[in-house]
Design an enzyme around this catalytic site. Structure first.
Site, PDB file in Angstrom:
ATOM      1  N   ASN A 184     -20.416  10.050  -5.379  1.00  0.00           N
ATOM      2  CA  ASN A 184     -20.014   8.748  -5.288  1.00  0.00           C
ATOM      3  C   ASN A 184     -20.611   7.939  -6.518  1.00  0.00           C
ATOM      4  O   ASN A 184     -22.027   8.283  -6.802  1.00  0.00           O
ATOM      5  CB  ASN A 184     -20.585   8.098  -4.086  1.00  0.00           C
ATOM      6  N   ARG A 241       0.848  -1.253  -0.143  1.00  0.00           N
ATOM      7  CA  ARG A 241       0.029  -0.173   0.212  1.00  0.00           C
ATOM      8  C   ARG A 241       0.771   1.363  -0.035  1.00  0.00           C
ATOM      9  O   ARG A 241       0.672   2.182  -0.616  1.00  0.00           O
ATOM     10  CB  ARG A 241      -0.891  -0.205   1.103  1.00  0.00           C
ATOM     11  N   GLU A 262     -21.621   5.196  -6.579  1.00  0.00           N
ATOM     12  CA  GLU A 262     -22.634   3.974  -5.856  1.00  0.00           C
ATOM     13  C   GLU A 262     -23.498   4.550  -4.771  1.00  0.00           C
ATOM     14  O   GLU A 262     -22.821   5.597  -4.219  1.00  0.00           O
ATOM     15  CB  GLU A 262     -21.823   2.956  -5.360  1.00  0.00           C
ATOM     16  N   HIS A 322      -7.401   9.255  10.071  1.00  0.00           N
ATOM     17  CA  HIS A 322      -6.822   7.987  10.186  1.00  0.00           C
ATOM     18  C   HIS A 322      -5.299   7.801  10.128  1.00  0.00           C
ATOM     19  O   HIS A 322      -4.662   6.783   9.926  1.00  0.00           O
ATOM     20  CB  HIS A 322      -7.542   7.149   9.059  1.00  0.00           C
ATOM     21  N   CYS A 370       7.701   2.676  22.061  1.00  0.00           N
ATOM     22  CA  CYS A 370       8.011   4.029  22.718  1.00  0.00           C
ATOM     23  C   CYS A 370       7.588   5.166  21.815  1.00  0.00           C
ATOM     24  O   CYS A 370       6.494   4.916  21.101  1.00  0.00           O
ATOM     25  CB  CYS A 370       9.719   4.431  22.808  1.00  0.00           C
ATOM     26  N   THR A 428     -16.563   8.336  -0.306  1.00  0.00           N
ATOM     27  CA  THR A 428     -16.580   7.551   0.864  1.00  0.00           C
ATOM     28  C   THR A 428     -17.950   6.808   1.006  1.00  0.00           C
ATOM     29  O   THR A 428     -18.969   7.186   0.663  1.00  0.00           O
ATOM     30  CB  THR A 428     -16.558   8.229   2.288  1.00  0.00           C
ATOM     31  N   SER A 429     -17.664   5.430   1.653  1.00  0.00           N
ATOM     32  CA  SER A 429     -18.732   4.574   1.965  1.00  0.00           C
ATOM     33  C   SER A 429     -19.594   5.110   2.951  1.00  0.00           C
ATOM     34  O   SER A 429     -20.715   4.900   3.413  1.00  0.00           O
ATOM     35  CB  SER A 429     -18.466   3.091   2.168  1.00  0.00           C
TER      36      SER A 429
HETATM   37  P1  NAD Z   1     -14.196   2.801   1.298  1.00  0.00           P
HETATM   38  O1  NAD Z   1     -13.411   1.687   0.902  1.00  0.00           O
HETATM   39  O2  NAD Z   1     -15.286   2.267   2.404  1.00  0.00           O
HETATM   40  O3  NAD Z   1     -15.269   3.359   0.250  1.00  0.00           O
HETATM   41  C1  NAD Z   1     -14.837   3.945  -0.729  1.00  0.00           C
HETATM   42  C2  NAD Z   1     -16.019   4.501  -1.330  1.00  0.00           C
HETATM   43  O4  NAD Z   1     -15.640   5.232  -2.533  1.00  0.00           O
HETATM   44  C3  NAD Z   1     -17.130   3.617  -1.769  1.00  0.00           C
HETATM   45  O5  NAD Z   1     -18.251   4.333  -1.568  1.00  0.00           O
HETATM   46  C4  NAD Z   1     -17.151   3.648  -3.531  1.00  0.00           C
HETATM   47  O6  NAD Z   1     -18.346   3.494  -4.089  1.00  0.00           O
HETATM   48  C5  NAD Z   1     -16.596   5.092  -3.873  1.00  0.00           C
HETATM   49  N1  NAD Z   1     -15.861   5.338  -5.275  1.00  0.00           N
HETATM   50  C6  NAD Z   1     -15.123   4.319  -5.825  1.00  0.00           C
HETATM   51  N2  NAD Z   1     -14.515   4.854  -6.824  1.00  0.00           N
HETATM   52  C7  NAD Z   1     -14.962   6.128  -6.796  1.00  0.00           C
HETATM   53  C8  NAD Z   1     -14.438   7.384  -7.460  1.00  0.00           C
HETATM   54  N3  NAD Z   1     -13.759   7.105  -8.592  1.00  0.00           N
HETATM   55  N4  NAD Z   1     -14.908   8.550  -7.156  1.00  0.00           N
HETATM   56  C9  NAD Z   1     -15.717   8.542  -5.984  1.00  0.00           C
HETATM   57  N5  NAD Z   1     -16.006   7.769  -5.130  1.00  0.00           N
HETATM   58  C10 NAD Z   1     -15.479   6.613  -5.704  1.00  0.00           C
HETATM   59  O7  NAD Z   1     -13.392   3.679   1.837  1.00  0.00           O
HETATM   60  P2  NAD Z   1     -13.702   4.915   3.075  1.00  0.00           P
HETATM   61  O8  NAD Z   1     -14.935   5.384   3.012  1.00  0.00           O
HETATM   62  O9  NAD Z   1     -12.559   5.884   2.895  1.00  0.00           O
HETATM   63  O10 NAD Z   1     -13.466   4.032   4.307  1.00  0.00           O
HETATM   64  C11 NAD Z   1     -12.379   2.970   4.720  1.00  0.00           C
HETATM   65  C12 NAD Z   1     -11.290   3.339   5.408  1.00  0.00           C
HETATM   66  O11 NAD Z   1     -10.191   2.916   4.421  1.00  0.00           O
HETATM   67  C13 NAD Z   1     -10.659   4.506   5.770  1.00  0.00           C
HETATM   68  O12 NAD Z   1     -10.760   4.522   7.098  1.00  0.00           O
HETATM   69  C14 NAD Z   1      -9.550   4.910   5.077  1.00  0.00           C
HETATM   70  O13 NAD Z   1      -8.559   4.938   6.120  1.00  0.00           O
HETATM   71  C15 NAD Z   1      -9.056   3.650   4.560  1.00  0.00           C
HETATM   72  N6  NAD Z   1      -8.312   3.746   3.121  1.00  0.00           N
HETATM   73  C16 NAD Z   1      -7.769   4.804   2.742  1.00  0.00           C
HETATM   74  C17 NAD Z   1      -7.160   4.655   1.310  1.00  0.00           C
HETATM   75  C18 NAD Z   1      -6.671   6.080   0.951  1.00  0.00           C
HETATM   76  O14 NAD Z   1      -5.714   6.718   1.671  1.00  0.00           O
HETATM   77  N7  NAD Z   1      -6.467   6.495  -0.511  1.00  0.00           N
HETATM   78  C19 NAD Z   1      -7.371   3.778   0.640  1.00  0.00           C
HETATM   79  C20 NAD Z   1      -8.296   2.592   0.701  1.00  0.00           C
HETATM   80  C21 NAD Z   1      -8.605   2.739   2.296  1.00  0.00           C
HETATM   81 ZN    ZN Z   2      10.767   2.709  20.195  1.00  0.00          ZN
END
Ligand code: NAD
Ligand code: ZN
Length: 251
Positions: free
Chosen positions: A214, A71, A216, A120, A131, A189-190
Site C-alpha cells: 500500500n 461505476r 499509504e 462484496h 424476488c 486495502t485500507s
Molecule cells: P478503500 O478505498 O477503503 O482503500 C483503498 C486503499 O488502496 C487505500 O489504503 C489506498 O492507500 C490504497 N491504494 C491507493 N492506490 C493504490 C495503488 N496504486 N496500489 C495499492 N494500493 C493503493 O478500499 P477497500 O479497502 O477495498 O474498501 C472499500 C470498499 O469499497 C470495499 O468494500 C469495496 O467493495 C469497495 N470498492 C471497490 C472497488 C473495486 O471493485 N475496484 C473500488 C472502490 C471501492
Molecule cells: Zn423481481
C-alpha cells in the site's frame, strides 16, 4: 521499502505452503477504477458511504443508480493490470491458493484467477429488490430505474451495501482460507471495512505472516511482517523479478 524488504517478501512467497491474497480497491486503482478512501476517491459532493446504503436507495434510487451506472461504466472498460496478473501467475504455479477480494470489479477472474472469493458482490450483476431474480450484465442498464423482468420491482446492483450482511458462504470460506494460510499478501486495502478487514488480522493470529502492499499506511501498518509502501503495480513488477516470473507475462 528497501530492496531487502522486497527480497524478504519474495522469500516469504517462495517458501509459503499456503499463500493467499487479500485485496481491496487499491489493486484496481491503476486499472482506472477510483478507490473510496484516500486521494482521488471522491464523486461529486457525495461520499460513497452515503450512497452505498439501503437507506440511500430507498430515499433516492435514481441518484444511487446514477452513481452505479458511472461505476459500472468504469468497471466494464477496465482491464486487469500487472498486479492482478501477478496473482494469476502465482495461482497457475500452484503457489497462491485463493484470492479473497473486497472488490466488485471482477478483475481477478478476468486476469485468470479461478479461486476468487468475492466478499462484496459484483458490479457485473444486478438483482431484484423483491424476488430472487439475479442476472449477469454486459453493460450498465440503460434505464434510469431498471426493473425486474419477473415482478416489475426495482433492480439494484448485486453488491453488499454498508449496513448489509456479507454473503454467508463467502465469509465462511474466507475465514477458512485465512486459517489455513501461512502467508497473506494484503494488497491495496485500507482495511477499514469490517468484517472483511478482520481477515488478515485473523490469519495473523493463527500464525500467518503478512505482506502489506500500500502506498499509504493502513490498518495493518505496524502489524505486517513486510511493509511494501508502494503501488500494487510497482510491487508486482519488483517481486516478479525476485520470483523469476518474467515481467513480460505481467504485461
Ligand atoms: P478503500 O478505498 O477503503 O482503500 C483503498 C486503499 O488502496 C487505500 O489504503 C489506498 O492507500 C490504497 N491504494 C491507493 N492506490 C493504490 C495503488 N496504486 N496500489 C495499492 N494500493 C493503493 O478500499 P477497500 O479497502 O477495498 O474498501 C472499500 C470498499 O469499497 C470495499 O468494500 C469495496 O467493495 C469497495 N470498492 C471497490 C472497488 C473495486 O471493485 N475496484 C473500488 C472502490 C471501492
Ligand atoms: Zn423481481
Amino acid at each position: 521499502m528497501t530492496p531487502r524488504d522486497i527480497a524478504e517478501a519474495g522469500r516469504l512467497v517462495r517458501e509459503s505452503r499456503y499463500l493467499i491474497a487479500f485485496t481491496g480497491a487499491g489493486i484496481s486503482a491503476e486499472s482506472g477504477i477510483p478507490v473510496f478512501r484516500g486521494p482521488g476517491g471522491l464523486w461529486r459532493k457525495y461520499r460513497p458511504e452515503d450512497l452505498a446504503t439501503p437507506e440511500a436507495f430507498k430515499r433516492n434510487p435514481r441518484l444511487v443508480w446514477e452513481w452505479y451506472r458511472w461505476r459500472m461504466e468504469l468497471v466494464f472498460s477496465a482491464k486487469p493490470n500487472p498486479a492482478h496478473k501477478l496473482l494469476a501467475r502465482l495461482e497457475e504455479k500452484g503457489i497462491l491458493k485463493a484470492v479473497i477480494t473486497q472488490n466488485v470489479d471482477c478483475l481477478h477472474r478476468i486476469a485468470g484467477n479461478r479461486r476468487v472469493i468475492e466478499l462484496h458482490g459484483s458490479l457485473r450483476r444486478v438483482k431484484c429488490t423483491r424476488c430472487a431474480y439475479k442476472a449477469e450484465i454486459r453493460a450498465p442498464p440503460k434505464e434510469d430505474l431498471p426493473r425486474c423482468p419477473i415482478c416489475g420491482s426495482l433492480l439494484r446492483p448485486d453488491v453488499v451495501w454498508f449496513g448489509e450482511p456479507l454473503p454467508e458462504g463467502e465469509l465462511r470460506e474466507a475465514f477458512l482460507e485465512a486459517s489455513k494460510a501461512d502467508v497473506v499478501l494484503v494488497i491495496g486495502t485500507s482495511g477499514a471495512v469490517d468484517p472483511a478487514g478482520l481477515i488478515p488480522l485473523y490469519a495473523k493470529k493463527q500464525g500467518a505472516k503478512l505482506i502489506n502492499v500500500n502506498p499509504e499506511p493502513n490498518r495493518y501498518t505496524g502489524i505486517a511482517d513486510v511493509e511494501a509502501r508502494m503501488g500494487a503495480v510497482e510491487f508486482a513488477k519488483k517481486i516478479a523479478i525476485v520470483l523469476g516470473i518474467g515481467e513480460a507475462s505481467l504485461g
